[in-house]
Design a protein around this motif. Structure first.
Motif, PDB file in Angstrom:
ATOM      1  N   SER A 249       0.853  -1.184   0.000  1.00 17.40           N
ATOM      2  CA  SER A 249       0.000   0.000   0.000  1.00 17.40           C
ATOM      3  C   SER A 249       0.889   1.234   0.000  1.00 17.40           C
ATOM      4  CB  SER A 249      -0.910   0.023   1.236  1.00 17.40           C
ATOM      5  OG  SER A 249      -1.773  -1.099   1.263  1.00 17.40           O
ATOM      6  N   GLU A 250       0.655   2.121  -0.960  1.00 14.63           N
ATOM      7  CA  GLU A 250       1.423   3.359  -1.074  1.00 14.63           C
ATOM      8  C   GLU A 250       2.928   3.082  -1.090  1.00 14.63           C
ATOM      9  OE1 GLU A 250      -0.204   6.681   1.332  1.00 14.63           O
ATOM     10  OE2 GLU A 250      -1.767   5.266   1.940  1.00 14.63           O
ATOM     11  N   ASN A 251       3.296   2.064  -1.857  1.00 16.08           N
ATOM     12  CA  ASN A 251       4.697   1.670  -2.060  1.00 16.08           C
ATOM     13  C   ASN A 251       5.378   1.165  -0.786  1.00 16.08           C
ATOM     14  OD1 ASN A 251       4.701   2.381  -4.849  1.00 16.08           O
ATOM     15  ND2 ASN A 251       4.950   4.534  -4.276  1.00 16.08           N
ATOM     16  N   ILE A 252       4.594   0.763   0.186  1.00 16.41           N
ATOM     17  CA  ILE A 252       5.134   0.178   1.411  1.00 16.41           C
ATOM     18  C   ILE A 252       4.612  -1.250   1.539  1.00 16.41           C
ATOM     19  CG2 ILE A 252       5.292   0.363   3.925  1.00 16.41           C
ATOM     20  CD1 ILE A 252       4.740   3.333   3.666  1.00 16.41           C
ATOM     21  N   GLU A 253       5.509  -2.177   1.862  1.00 18.45           N
ATOM     22  CA  GLU A 253       5.115  -3.570   2.054  1.00 18.45           C
ATOM     23  C   GLU A 253       4.670  -3.800   3.493  1.00 18.45           C
ATOM     24  OE1 GLU A 253       7.829  -6.149  -1.003  1.00 18.45           O
ATOM     25  OE2 GLU A 253       8.806  -5.464   0.835  1.00 18.45           O
ATOM     26  N   TYR A 254       3.664  -4.677   3.677  1.00 17.98           N
ATOM     27  CA  TYR A 254       3.151  -5.015   4.997  1.00 17.98           C
ATOM     28  C   TYR A 254       2.974  -6.521   5.117  1.00 17.98           C
ATOM     29  CZ  TYR A 254       1.864  -0.054   5.390  1.00 17.98           C
ATOM     30  OH  TYR A 254       1.883   1.312   5.436  1.00 17.98           O
TER      31      TYR A 254
ATOM     32  N   LEU B 271      -5.897   8.360  -1.322  1.00 16.63           N
ATOM     33  CA  LEU B 271      -6.361   8.482  -2.690  1.00 16.63           C
ATOM     34  C   LEU B 271      -6.171   7.137  -3.372  1.00 16.63           C
ATOM     35  CD1 LEU B 271      -4.569  11.862  -3.523  1.00 16.63           C
ATOM     36  CD2 LEU B 271      -6.922  11.558  -2.693  1.00 16.63           C
ATOM     37  N   LYS B 272      -6.751   6.964  -4.524  1.00 14.70           N
ATOM     38  CA  LYS B 272      -6.653   5.665  -5.195  1.00 14.70           C
ATOM     39  C   LYS B 272      -5.191   5.259  -5.400  1.00 14.70           C
ATOM     40  CE  LYS B 272      -8.961   2.238  -6.979  1.00 14.70           C
ATOM     41  NZ  LYS B 272      -9.898   1.440  -6.172  1.00 14.70           N
ATOM     42  N   ASN B 273      -4.362   6.214  -5.778  1.00 18.78           N
ATOM     43  CA  ASN B 273      -2.938   5.925  -5.994  1.00 18.78           C
ATOM     44  C   ASN B 273      -2.051   6.881  -5.216  1.00 18.78           C
ATOM     45  OD1 ASN B 273      -3.224   3.776  -8.042  1.00 18.78           O
ATOM     46  ND2 ASN B 273      -4.119   5.422  -9.270  1.00 18.78           N
TER      47      ASN B 273
ATOM     48  N   TYR C  92       0.776  16.248  -0.809  1.00 15.47           N
ATOM     49  CA  TYR C  92      -0.045  15.558  -1.802  1.00 15.47           C
ATOM     50  C   TYR C  92       0.834  14.560  -2.542  1.00 15.47           C
ATOM     51  CZ  TYR C  92      -2.983  14.815  -5.952  1.00 15.47           C
ATOM     52  OH  TYR C  92      -3.726  14.249  -6.957  1.00 15.47           O
ATOM     53  N   LYS C  93       0.456  13.289  -2.477  1.00 14.87           N
ATOM     54  CA  LYS C  93       1.202  12.241  -3.161  1.00 14.87           C
ATOM     55  C   LYS C  93       0.276  11.508  -4.107  1.00 14.87           C
ATOM     56  CE  LYS C  93       4.079  11.272   0.924  1.00 14.87           C
ATOM     57  NZ  LYS C  93       4.459  10.225   1.907  1.00 14.87           N
ATOM     58  N   LYS C  94       0.711  11.325  -5.335  1.00 11.37           N
ATOM     59  CA  LYS C  94      -0.031  10.529  -6.297  1.00 11.37           C
ATOM     60  C   LYS C  94       0.949   9.861  -7.236  1.00 11.37           C
ATOM     61  CE  LYS C  94      -4.108  10.478  -9.247  1.00 11.37           C
ATOM     62  NZ  LYS C  94      -5.239  11.266  -9.812  1.00 11.37           N
ATOM     63  N   ASN C  95       0.890   8.528  -7.266  1.00 17.25           N
ATOM     64  CA  ASN C  95       1.878   7.747  -7.997  1.00 17.25           C
ATOM     65  C   ASN C  95       3.271   8.154  -7.530  1.00 17.25           C
ATOM     66  OD1 ASN C  95      -0.140   6.374  -9.487  1.00 17.25           O
ATOM     67  ND2 ASN C  95      -0.299   8.113 -10.878  1.00 17.25           N
TER      68      ASN C  95
END
Length: 250
Positions: A142-147, A208-210, A222-225
């Motif tokens: 999620s959001e370029n973080i692994e869990y 946000l979706k991405n 604000y982060k997107k992709n």
């Protein structure tokens, strides 16, 4: 309280939702995308309550967000009403920037087909899908973080790996069931409430979706992709920012 209104609040227009893993994934993502994590009531020293009717009024009728005690309480009410077998649990958060060491984080366990999943809709930037407790090989991104979940005796660790810097613990929990009565008195003591209010910085954050948009005391991120932008705001503009970016009227 109307289940249909809760579903509409999180952008779902279905009338019938079966208690399946696929629908749990749908519900969790929908909640996170539509209901921000926000601690405005603490910062502005407004009355805090874990009464489900007041939470419903705040989040559903007034289009607000909430902290873990509010959003996860509303979400488990929704899940149980839809037939999901679920319970509340406490966890110990490693980063206590936004919640004091004496305030356990509220999360949920949901059982489907004899498998238990960690579900959390109110922990800011966090995993967005149910995590199986007994499968350490399951990794969500999620959001370029692994869990993933790691078990240590009777404790479970929610682990995260940011930019491949190595696995770290986000929070620790057990399967012990908690009820509203276990945390309803946390802020009833005025001294505790004042201490919490005076030391916690403002945070309003919505997925946000991405990406994600986050408001702190004087900054928007604000982060997107792969795009990330940050700009400052003034105290006078805070209400306008809440309205325009989070659809929150305070």
């Amino acid at each position: 309280m109307e289940i249909e209104k809760i579903l509409n609040r999180i952008g779902i227009d279905k009338n019938t939702i079966e208690p399946t893993l696929q629908n749990l994934i749908l519900l969790q993502e929908a909640y996170i995308l539509n209901v921000p994590y926000e601690n405005l009531d603490f910062v502005f020293k407004k009355e805090f309550s874990v009464n489900i009717l007041k939470i419903y009024e705040k989040i559903v009728e007034n289009n607000r967000g909430g902290i873990c005690y509010e959003s996860n309480t509303l979400f488990i009410y929704l899940l149980k009403t839809l037939g999901f077998k679920s319970k509340m649990i406490f966890s110990k958060v490693m980063d206590i920037t936004y919640i004091g060491a004496d305030y356990p984080h509220l999360a949920l366990l949901v059982e489907i087909d004899n498998k238990e999943y960690l579900v959390d809709v109110a922990n800011g930037q966090n995993v967005r899908v149910p995590l199986p407790l007994e499968d350490e090989n399951f990794i969500a991104v999620s959001e370029n973080i692994e869990y993933k979940i790691k078990k240590n005796n009777q404790e479970y660790h929610l682990m995260f790996n940011h930019k491949h810097k190595g696995w770290q613990t986000r929070y620790i929990f057990t399967k012990e069931e908690k009820r509203v009565a276990d945390f309803s008195g946390i802020f009833q003591n005025q001294n505790n409430y004042e201490h919490f209010s005076n030391h916690v910085p403002l945070i309003v954050t919505k997925a946000l979706k991405n990406g994600r948009i986050t408001l702190t005391d004087d900054m928007i991120t604000y982060k997107k992709n792969n795009d990330k932008r940050m700009w400052g705001i003034s105290l006078e503009n805070r209400a306008e920012v809440l309205r325009d970016y989070f659809d929150i009227e305070v």
